[in-house]
Design a protein around this motif. Sequence first.
Motif, short mmCIF file in Angstrom:
data_model
loop_
_atom_site.label_atom_id
_atom_site.label_comp_id
_atom_site.label_asym_id
_atom_site.label_seq_id
_atom_site.Cartn_x
_atom_site.Cartn_y
_atom_site.Cartn_z
N THR A 312 0.93 -1.36 0.14
CA THR A 312 0.15 -0.05 -0.49
C THR A 312 0.49 1.13 0.48
N PHE A 371 -7.29 5.61 -1.98
CA PHE A 371 -8.45 4.32 -2.32
C PHE A 371 -8.45 3.30 -2.86
N LEU A 374 -5.32 1.99 -4.54
CA LEU A 374 -4.39 1.22 -3.78
C LEU A 374 -5.21 0.09 -3.34
N ILE A 389 -3.32 -9.57 3.47
CA ILE A 389 -4.18 -8.80 4.96
C ILE A 389 -4.98 -8.90 3.51
N ILE A 390 -5.37 -7.00 3.02
CA ILE A 390 -6.24 -6.90 1.97
C ILE A 390 -6.72 -7.64 0.54
C1 HEM Z 1 -0.93 0.21 7.25
C2 HEM Z 1 -4.04 -3.04 9.42
C3 HEM Z 1 -6.84 -2.07 5.34
C4 HEM Z 1 -3.55 1.16 3.52
C5 HEM Z 1 -1.07 -0.53 7.70
C6 HEM Z 1 -0.83 -0.97 9.52
C7 HEM Z 1 -1.82 -2.10 9.84
C8 HEM Z 1 -2.81 -1.78 9.00
C9 HEM Z 1 -2.02 -2.78 11.16
C10 HEM Z 1 0.25 -0.31 10.11
C11 HEM Z 1 0.12 1.06 10.63
C12 HEM Z 1 0.68 2.00 9.45
O1 HEM Z 1 1.78 2.28 9.53
O2 HEM Z 1 0.77 3.18 9.77
C13 HEM Z 1 -5.18 -3.22 8.44
C14 HEM Z 1 -5.89 -4.13 8.13
C15 HEM Z 1 -6.79 -4.01 7.35
C16 HEM Z 1 -6.43 -1.85 6.69
C17 HEM Z 1 -6.42 -4.93 9.62
C18 HEM Z 1 -8.20 -4.77 6.94
C19 HEM Z 1 -9.01 -4.86 8.05
C20 HEM Z 1 -6.46 -1.29 4.51
C21 HEM Z 1 -7.05 -0.80 3.51
C22 HEM Z 1 -6.34 0.21 3.03
C23 HEM Z 1 -5.12 0.59 3.46
C24 HEM Z 1 -8.54 -0.83 2.61
C25 HEM Z 1 -6.29 0.90 1.42
C26 HEM Z 1 -6.43 0.07 0.55
C27 HEM Z 1 -3.32 1.12 4.28
C28 HEM Z 1 -1.81 1.82 3.95
C29 HEM Z 1 -0.99 1.89 4.92
C30 HEM Z 1 -1.53 0.96 5.87
C31 HEM Z 1 -1.50 2.62 2.80
C32 HEM Z 1 0.86 2.76 5.08
C33 HEM Z 1 1.34 1.68 4.71
C34 HEM Z 1 2.91 2.56 4.55
O3 HEM Z 1 2.87 4.15 4.69
O4 HEM Z 1 4.23 2.32 4.69
N1 HEM Z 1 -2.48 -1.27 8.09
N2 HEM Z 1 -5.49 -2.43 6.70
N3 HEM Z 1 -5.05 -0.42 4.68
N4 HEM Z 1 -2.61 0.55 5.61
FE1 HEM Z 1 -3.94 -0.83 6.07
#
Ligand code: HEM
Length: 445
Positions: A312, A371, A374, A389-390
Amino acid sequence: SADAGLNLTNIQGDILIGMKKNKELFFFFTIINSTLFRSQLGSGILPLITPTSQLLAVDTQPTTAVNLAFSQRGLTTLDITDDLGDTAFANGQIDNVASILGDETSNWESAFAGTSIHGVFLLASDTVDNVNATLSQIQALLNGSITEAYSLQGQARPADQQGHEHFGFMDGISNPAVTGFSTPLPGQQVIDPGLFLLGETGDTVTRPAWAKDGSFLAFRQLQQRVPEFNKFLVDNALSNPNLTADQNAELLGARMMGRWKSGAPVDLTPTVDDPVLAADPQRNNNFNYSHPGFDLDTDQTHCPFSAHLRKTNPRAGLTPENTANHIIRAGIPYGPEVTDAENASNVSSTDPSLERGLAFVAYQSDINAGFAFLQQFWANNAGYGVDPIIGTDGLGQPDVPRSPSGLDPADPTRIITIEQDFVVSRGGEYFFSPSLSAIQNTLAI
Ligand code: HEM
């Protein structure tokens, strides 16, 4: 962290910094009397809406923070005919359901699949009682002009899990810094405000003047199958001889996510957790997947290509650094903790009151670049492995096996097949979160 560059008294508070409370209700509504609704919006509702400026200082924080956003159907119902310049918003999320997002339509909450959602109030506070009191106040002010279409009560997880999503991983660490607004932490990307706010520097689309400083809100109800996820990690635990079986299961989970449960980035600490690093904002986002002596295009010993975090936001994996596809996330978990019965059976209960997941909120000025991009072009893309994960197959089929490499640091070519979806989309909608002046001067009468 504020700067005179953005009009922080005019921008709704959830967009740039998030309302960050332990309880947040998403109250989706239908407008049944447009004239009455509009007549109550300016003098009645507007004073309750929380701008960014109010969230910046502790002493100005309201007991319950309130934000308000509209779907395209809602704006149309209010007789707002201007084109906001975003086709995804105009067509609604249902239009993206299978082919773009990979959702199975049959899993969608009927309200998201239907036509009754005109808008959403976001109500955030320390207690559900506060939230409900503010909701009653809003309903009294609106005097029968809206009805409830659907609601979802978000709540932070308890005790030491606070700030962690339901799989157990610390969330809310890596949001982009916004030029002219936030001082970047080490490693934090700095992105033009126009990627998140309409009409600001970096937004090149033609919009009606009143849309300035609004943002598109992509809402998703993402169910998490926690017992199934945990079982998968145990069944496929890695085999590092220096780790216990539990630690080898944790290691696999960390590599699927790209961070350890503590929040420590796998790129910086690939085989052991480091809670001190995780807790240090000067270090916990300061990585970009490149390492001296390692080839960025082949090295998965540090972080797998398919890890959710890397999918992402590929960081240095793209040159020049990507400045076009970014979101600001402001979601909150919903639903109760896993029960003993679910843990014992390794299966999520089908009781709707036990459903848990993430009330996902992403802000951007262009949904197809934010969104939806991504999800479709990065997470669901088999190149470099589908996001474990997603990610989905992108065609709306359930439990299509994903076969990423890189999950095992001892043998990065080894493929660990994931047979089922641990995140199930229950649907959502695209909204526009207008500026306070737009509410006053354009939406209210
Ligand atoms: C980061 C969990 C859905 C985009 C993260 C992090 C976790 C997480 C634990 C790391 C914490 C952080 O760096 O802030 C989840 C879970 C999801 C989910 C459990 C679904 C239940 C999504 C979706 C998208 C997304 C649907 C976009 C399509 C991102 C992005 C980051 C991120 C952009 C930061 C990446 C970065 O800047 O390094 N997510 N996420 N997430 N997630 Fe998710």
